[in-house]
Design a protein around this motif. Structure first.
Motif, short mmCIF file in Angstrom:
data_model
loop_
_atom_site.label_atom_id
_atom_site.label_comp_id
_atom_site.label_asym_id
_atom_site.label_seq_id
_atom_site.Cartn_x
_atom_site.Cartn_y
_atom_site.Cartn_z
N TYR A 1 0.83 -1.21 0.00
CA TYR A 1 0.00 0.00 0.00
C TYR A 1 0.86 1.26 0.00
CZ TYR A 1 -3.93 -3.05 1.12
OH TYR A 1 -4.87 -4.01 1.08
N ASP A 2 0.31 2.31 -0.59
CA ASP A 2 1.05 3.56 -0.70
C ASP A 2 1.40 4.14 0.66
OD1 ASP A 2 1.27 3.59 -3.38
OD2 ASP A 2 -0.33 5.03 -3.77
N TYR A 3 0.53 3.94 1.67
CA TYR A 3 0.85 4.58 2.93
C TYR A 3 2.07 3.97 3.59
CZ TYR A 3 -2.24 1.02 5.12
OH TYR A 3 -2.86 -0.12 5.51
N LEU B 1 4.63 2.92 1.68
CA LEU B 1 5.68 3.57 0.90
C LEU B 1 5.92 4.99 1.42
CD1 LEU B 1 7.16 2.18 -1.34
CD2 LEU B 1 5.68 3.32 -3.00
N ALA B 2 4.81 5.67 1.76
CA ALA B 2 4.93 7.02 2.30
C ALA B 2 5.72 7.01 3.60
CB ALA B 2 3.54 7.63 2.52
N SER B 3 5.52 5.99 4.41
CA SER B 3 6.26 5.90 5.67
C SER B 3 7.73 5.63 5.42
CB SER B 3 5.67 4.79 6.55
OG SER B 3 4.34 5.08 6.86
N ARG B 4 8.01 4.83 4.38
CA ARG B 4 9.42 4.62 4.03
C ARG B 4 10.02 5.94 3.58
NH1 ARG B 4 10.27 0.02 -0.20
NH2 ARG B 4 12.43 0.70 0.00
N ALA B 5 9.26 6.69 2.79
CA ALA B 5 9.74 7.99 2.35
C ALA B 5 9.99 8.90 3.54
CB ALA B 5 8.74 8.63 1.39
N ALA B 6 9.20 8.70 4.60
CA ALA B 6 9.34 9.54 5.78
C ALA B 6 10.58 9.17 6.58
CB ALA B 6 8.11 9.40 6.67
N GLY B 7 11.21 8.05 6.23
CA GLY B 7 12.44 7.68 6.90
C GLY B 7 12.27 6.63 7.99
N LEU B 8 11.09 6.00 8.07
CA LEU B 8 10.90 4.96 9.07
C LEU B 8 11.63 3.69 8.64
CD1 LEU B 8 8.73 6.68 10.39
CD2 LEU B 8 7.30 4.66 10.52
N ASN B 9 12.18 2.93 9.60
CA ASN B 9 12.77 1.66 9.23
C ASN B 9 11.70 0.57 9.24
OD1 ASN B 9 12.46 0.55 11.83
ND2 ASN B 9 14.35 1.54 12.50
N PHE C 1 1.56 10.62 -3.59
CA PHE C 1 1.17 9.47 -4.40
C PHE C 1 -0.11 9.73 -5.18
CE2 PHE C 1 3.76 8.09 -0.95
CZ PHE C 1 4.56 7.11 -1.49
N GLY D 1 -5.26 5.62 -0.70
CA GLY D 1 -4.34 4.57 -0.31
C GLY D 1 -3.09 5.08 0.38
N SER D 2 -2.85 6.40 0.33
CA SER D 2 -1.56 6.86 0.81
C SER D 2 -1.60 7.32 2.27
CB SER D 2 -1.03 7.99 -0.08
OG SER D 2 -1.91 9.07 -0.07
N GLU E 1 4.45 11.82 11.25
CA GLU E 1 5.31 10.63 11.17
C GLU E 1 6.72 10.91 10.65
OE1 GLU E 1 4.20 7.42 8.45
OE2 GLU E 1 4.57 6.04 10.09
N ARG F 1 1.83 16.28 4.67
CA ARG F 1 2.76 15.32 5.23
C ARG F 1 4.10 15.38 4.50
NH1 ARG F 1 2.05 9.38 6.42
NH2 ARG F 1 4.06 8.53 5.85
#
Lengths: 273, 323, 260
Positions: A161-163, A165-173, C99, C104-105, C118, C166
C-alpha cells in the motif's frame, strides 16, 4: 455501521459466552468440590443436589465438567497466545525483510504443516513426558506455522500500500513500519485466525488428555473426564456423553465465532450472502 | 426509442438522480459528462435495468414506447443485449479469465438468438473483424490475459454488439487505456454507431474524448442534468456556471505555464468539492460552489431554460424572472 | 545558474519477468533505459508517459525505494544509492513524495495528524511537532483542527492536501508527485495544481511531476521529458515541446490531451 450481524457470529458468540462463562464461574463457585469422593453415592442419577448425577467414584459430574472447562480453556488460551505471538512475530519478520529470511521462515512453516499436527503434539508430549505444561507447549508449537503464514500473507498485502511507501519515504525503518502500520492493519485477520485456532486447540487438548498426555490427576479436563468415562461406556454412557458434548459446544462455538468475525471483516463476503 | 420522463432515483440517504429527462433516438451519439457523484453511472445502470435493489425509482422510463420503469428482471433480460448493451471501464475484469474469447462472444448468440455453434462462430468472426481485431480465427482461441487492454476493450465491444443492440452504452470505456489506444477506441465507437445506425451513449469525465465522439451532450452535476445541447456549441460557449467552471478548470496544453514576468499562471478553479449525496443542497445542486448566486438558488430547483433553439441549461440566472 | 538540486544520470532499471516456461530463461524487461534529467530549485520537471513508460520506476529510483542497475541519482550532489541505510533515512526528510491514490496513501487507522507528524518522528525532529503539523495543514488550506480526524472523513481532494502536508512537513527541497492529481475530479485537480504552485513559490521546492496527461503537465511544468517504453523520447523547455513536438508520439499525447 448498522449492518446486521452474521448468524454464525451470533450463534458462535452465545456458545462461547456459555463455555467461557462456565469456566469463569468455576473459579469462584462449583456446586460441589470437583475432587471430593463419595463412594457410597456412585452413579447417582441427576437430582436437585447433583444436577447431572455422580460418576463411578461419587464425584459430582457438573462440578467436574466446570473445573474441566477451566483447564481446557486455560490450556487453549495460553497455547494460542504463545504460538500466535511467535508465529505473528516470525510472519512480520519474514514480510519485513523478505529475501532469504522470508524463504527460510516459510519453508520452516511448510515443514510444520507437513507434519500431522496432532501427531506432532503427541510426539512432543511423549518425548518430554506427559504434563499439562508440555501439552500447552506442544499445542503452541503447532500453532506457530499457522500464524506465521497468515501474518506473512496479510502483511505482504499491506506492504504494497502507498501509505507504507509514504512511511518509508518519511524515513521509518522496517521494524517501525511493521509496528505502526502493518500490525494494526492485519490485526483483524489475526484475531479471526486466533479464534479458529482456539477451537482447534481445545480439540487438541482434549485429544492429548484423552491419551493421558495432558492434564494429570487430580487436575481435570474434558479430555481426561472423557478418557475415564470410556471404560464405563456400557454401564454409564452419560458420563462420556457430557464431556463430549462440552467439547462439541466449545469447538463449534469458537469455530462459528471465527467464521462470523471473518465475514464481518470482509465486506465482500457479507454482501454476497 | 429510449425516453426518460422526470426520472428520479433515490436512496435512503440522498438522491442519486433527479428529474432526468432524456430522449435517445436511432443513431444518436450522446455524451453524458460529469464528475464522480454526478449520477452519470446511475443513469447508465437504469437504462440497463440494473439499478441497485435499494433504490427508489419514480418518473418514467420507456423503451420503444413500452413502460420499463418498474419492469421485472425477465422483461429486462429480453431488452438487454438486443435493444441495449453496455461496455465498462475496466476491460480486464469484465471478461471471464478462464474462457476463450470466442466462447465468450458466442454465448449470447447461442443463448439469445438460438444460433448453432457453427453459425455463431461465423457471426463472431465477422464481429471481431468489424471491431478491428486482426486475425480473428486465432484470437477466438485466446484467453483474455493474452490480449492487450485495447484488444480486450474491442472484444467487449464485439460482445456488446453480438445481438445488434439499438443502443450501446459506453461507461468510461477509455479511462483505463493509454492515450493512443483510447483515441482508436473512440474512433471505432463513432464508426460503429455510424455504420450500424446504432445509438451511442458515451459516459465520461473526459471532455476531450466527448468532443471527439458525440453530437450532443448532457452535463450532469449532483444528480441533475444541468446543461444539454450540441457538443461543439456547449463546449465552445457553455451556459451553466458549472459547465463554465469545469471547462475553465481544465488545463490548456497550449497556454504557457508562466506569464511575461516569469510568474506561474494559476488555473481557474471551482471552489469546494462535490458534496456527498446526503448533503447536496435542496435547490440548485451547484449552489454553494457557484460564483454568481441568487438568494433562492439553494432552496429552489432550477428548471430547464432554453439557451437557444436546441440548447437548454438548468440555471436560475437564465430564467430572468423570480419564480 | 544554480547547481542542480537533483541530477539523474543514465538511469537504467531492468526487471526479470516471471518465467513462462521451464525451458526458457526468464526474459528481462528494461523498465527504464539510459534516462537522464536535472531539476533545479524552484523548478518543475514533468515526466510524461503512459503505463509501461517507466515513469513510475523513475520516481521510485529518485525516492531510493529501489536502486538503478546502472546510472546514479545525485541529490544535492550526493549519490543517494551509495548512502548507508541510516544516512539515507536522515536524508529522506529533504525529498518527499505525493502518491496517486489519495485513498491509499494514508493509513486508515491513524489520525491525520499522526500521519503528518510521522516523518518528523522518524528522524527525531526536536521541538514542537504539533505546531509544525498545524502549520503544514494550514499551508495546504486545511484547518489545524483536522489533525484529529481520520482519513475516511475527507474527500479525495482533501486527502491529497493532507498527503501534501505530510510531504512538506519536514521542509524538503524536492517533491516527487507521481500522478498526484490523476485520481481527482477536474475541478479538484485544478485546486491541487494551484496548491503545488503556491507551495513551490513559498518554499522554493523543486518538483518532479509525473503524469500521463500532457495538459496537466503543461499547466505546471518548466521542463518536460516524454518517455515511452522506458526510453526518453524527447525533452526540453515545456513551451518548446508543446509548441513543436519533435516526436509523433508526443503529438498523439497532445491530441489525447485535447484541444477543441
Amino acid at each position: 455501521m448498522n449492518r446486521r450481524l452474521p448468524v454464525n457470529f451470533i450463534i458462535g458468540a452465545v456458545l462461547v459466552a456459555l463455555v467461557v462463562g462456565t469456566a469463569a464461574l468455576s473459579l469462584v463457585w462449583t456446586p460441589h468440590d470437583a475432587t471430593q469422593l463419595t463412594i457410597s453415592n456412585k452413579f447417582a442419577a441427576p437430582s436437585s443436589t447433583h444436577w447431572l448425577g455422580t460418576d463411578q467414584l461419587g464425584r459430582d459430574v457438573l462440578s467436574q465438567l466446570m473445573a474441566g472447562a477451566r483447564n481446557s480453556m486455560a490450556v487453549a488460551l495460553v497455547a494460542v497466545l504463545l504460538g500466535g505471538s511467535v508465529g505473528v512475530a516470525l510472519g512480520l519478520l519474514a514480510s519485513a525483510i523478505g529475501g532469504w529470511v522470508e524463504d527460510g521462515v516459510m519453508r520452516l512453516a511448510d515443514l510444520g504443516f507437513a507434519f500431522p499436527a496432532l501427531l506432532f503434539a503427541i510426539m512432543l508430549a511423549a518425548v518430554f513426558g506427559p504434563s499439562l505444561t508440555n501439552a500447552v507447549l506442544a499445542i503452541a508449537f503447532i500453532n506457530i506455522p499457522v500464524f506465521a503464514r497468515v501474518t506473512r500473507g496479510a502483511a505482504n498485502q499491506v506492504w504494497t500500500y502507498d501509505y507504507v511507501l509514504a512511511s518509508r519515504a518519511a524515513g521509518l525503518n522496517r521494524f517501525a513500519i511493521s509496528r505502526d502500520h502493518i500490525l494494526p492493519n492485519i490485526a483483524a485477520a489475526i484475531i479471526v485466525q486466533a479464534t479458529i485456532e482456539f477451537a482447534v486447540a481445545i480439540l487438541a487438548e482434549a485429544a492429548l488428555s484423552y491419551l493421558g498426555l495432558g492434564a494429570q490427576p487430580p487436575a481435570s479436563s474434558w479430555g481426561r473426564i472423557l478418557s475415564e468415562a470410556q471404560t464405563l461406556m456400557y454401564i454409564a454412557p452419560q458420563l462420556a456423553i457430557y464431556p463430549g458434548l462440552c467439547i462439541v459446544v466449545a469447538v463449534v462455538g469458537f469455530g462459528l465465532l471465527g467464521d462470523g468475525l471473518r465475514d464481518m471483516s470482509d465486506p465482500r463476503l457479507s454482501r454476497e450472502r | 426509442m429510449f425516453e426518460l420522463d422526470d426520472f428520479s432515483v433515490s436512496f435512503g440517504s440522498g438522491t442519486a438522480l433527479r428529474y432526468a429527462n432524456l430522449e435517445i433516438r436511432e443513431g444518436d451519439r450522446l455524451g453524458i459528462v460529469g464528475e464522480s457523484g454526478s449520477g452519470k453511472t446511475m443513469l447508465a445502470l437504469c437504462l440497463m435495468g440494473m439499478a441497485p435493489d435499494a433504490a427508489t425509482i419514480s418518473g418514467r422510463l420507456s423503451i420503444d414506447g413500452q413502460d420499463m420503469t418498474h419492469a421485472n428482471e425477465r422483461l429486462w433480460q429480453q431488452m438487454r443485449a438486443r435493444r441495449v448493451a453496455m461496455i465498462f471501464q475496466e476491460p480486464m475484469t469484465a471478461l471471464n479469465p478462464l474462457r476463450r474469447i470466442g466462447d465468450t462472444v458466442m454465448e449470447p448468440l447461442i443463448v439469445h438468438d438460438g444460433l448453432s455453434r457453427a453459425q455463431a462462430r461465423m457471426r463472431v468472426l465477422a464481429l471481431l473483424e468489424e471491431v478491428g481485431i486482426p486475425d480473428p480465427p486465432a484470437r477466438m482461441r485466446m484467453f483474455p490475459h493474452e490480449l492487450s487492454g485495447g484488444q480486450r476493450q474491442r472484444v467487449l465491444i464485439a460482445l456488446a454488439l453480438a445481438c445488434n443492440p439499438a443502443l450501446l452504452i459506453a461507461d468510461e470505456p477509455t479511462t483505463a487505456l493509454d492515450a493512443n489506444v483510447a483515441l482508436r477506441i473512440t474512433d471505432l465507437l463513432v464508426r460503429l454507431a455510424h455504420e450500424r445506425g446504432m445509438a451511442l451513449v458515451f459516459i465520461t469525465h473526459d471532455l476531450a474524448a466527448v468532443a471527439r465522439t458525440t453530437e450532443n451532450i448532457v452535463v450532469m452535476y449532483g444528480g441533475d442534468m444541468v446543461e444539454r445541447g450540441p457538443t461543439a456549441q456547449v463546449l465552445a460557449n457553455p451556459a451553466h456556471p458549472y459547465t463554465k467552471g469545469l471547462l475553465g478548470a481544465r488545463p490548456d496544453p497550449t497556454a504557457p505555464a508562466r506569464d511575461a514576468n516569469g510568474k506561474r499562471r494559476r488555473l481557474p478553479t471551482l471552489p469546494g468539492t462535490v458534496p456527498p449525496l446526503s448533503a447536496l443542497p435542496q435547490g440548485c445542486r451547484f449552489s454553494g460552489r457557484c460564483a454568481v448566486e441568487l438568494d433562492y438558488c439553494a432552496t429552489t430547483r432550477a428548471p430547464d431554460h432554453a439557451v437557444d433553439a436546441n440548447r437548454a441549461a438548468a440555471c436560475h440566472l437564465l430564467g430572468g424572472v423570480k419564480p | 545558474m544554480t547547481a542542480p538540486l537533483l541530477e539523474a544520470r543514465n538511469l537504467t532499471r531492468r526487471y526479470k519477468l516471471p518465467r513462462t516456461s521451464l525451458l526458457h530463461a526468464a526474459s528481462i524487461l528494461t523498465a527504464v533505459d539510459n534516462t537522464s534529467f536535472t531539476i533545479r530549485a524552484g523548478e518543475t520537471l514533468g515526466v510524461v508517459g503512459e503505463s509501461g513508460s517507466g515513469k513510475s520506476t523513475v520516481a521510485r529510483m529518485v525516492m531510493a525505494f529501489e536502486a538503478p542497475d546502472a546510472g546514479e541519482v545525485l541529490f544535492q550532489g550526493q549519490n543517494l544509492h551509495s548512502l548507508s541505510a541510516a544516512d539515507l533515512r536522515v536524508q529522506r526528510q529533504k525529498f518527499q513524495m505525493v502518491f496517486q491514490d489519495p485513498f491509499g496513501s494514508l493509513d486508515p487507522r491513524r489520525k491525520v495528524g499522526w500521519s503528518i507528524a510521522e516523518p518528523m518522528r522518524a528522524i527525531g525532529v526536536d521541538g514542537d511537532t504539533a505546531r509544525r503539523t498545524s502549520e503544514a495543514l494550514e499551508q495546504v488550506g486545511l484547518p489545524a483542527r483536522d489533525a484529529d480526524k481520520y482519513p475516511h472523513e475527507f474527500s479525495g481532494g482533501q486527502r491529497q492536501r493532507i498527503a501534501i502536508a505530510r510531504a512538506i512537513v519536514t521542509r524538503p527541497a524536492l517533491l516527487v508527485a507521481d500522478e498526484a492529481v490523476s485520481a481527482l475530479d477536474v475541478s479538484v485537480q485544478a485546486q491541487i495544481l494551484n496548491l503545488l504552485m503556491d507551495l513551490q513559490d513559498d518554499l522554493g521546492l523543486g518538483i518532479l511531476f509525473i503524469s500521463h496527461d500532457l495538459a496537466v503537465v503543461a499547466s505546471i511544468c518548466d521542463q518536460i521529458l516524454v518517455m515511452q517504453h522506458g526510453k526518453p523520447l524527447e525533452s526540453g523547455p515545456a513551451a518548446q515541446v508543446l509548441r513543436s513536438p519533435a516526436h509523433g508520439y508526443t503529438q498523439t499525447l497532445l491530441k489525447a490531451a485535447g484541444v477543441f
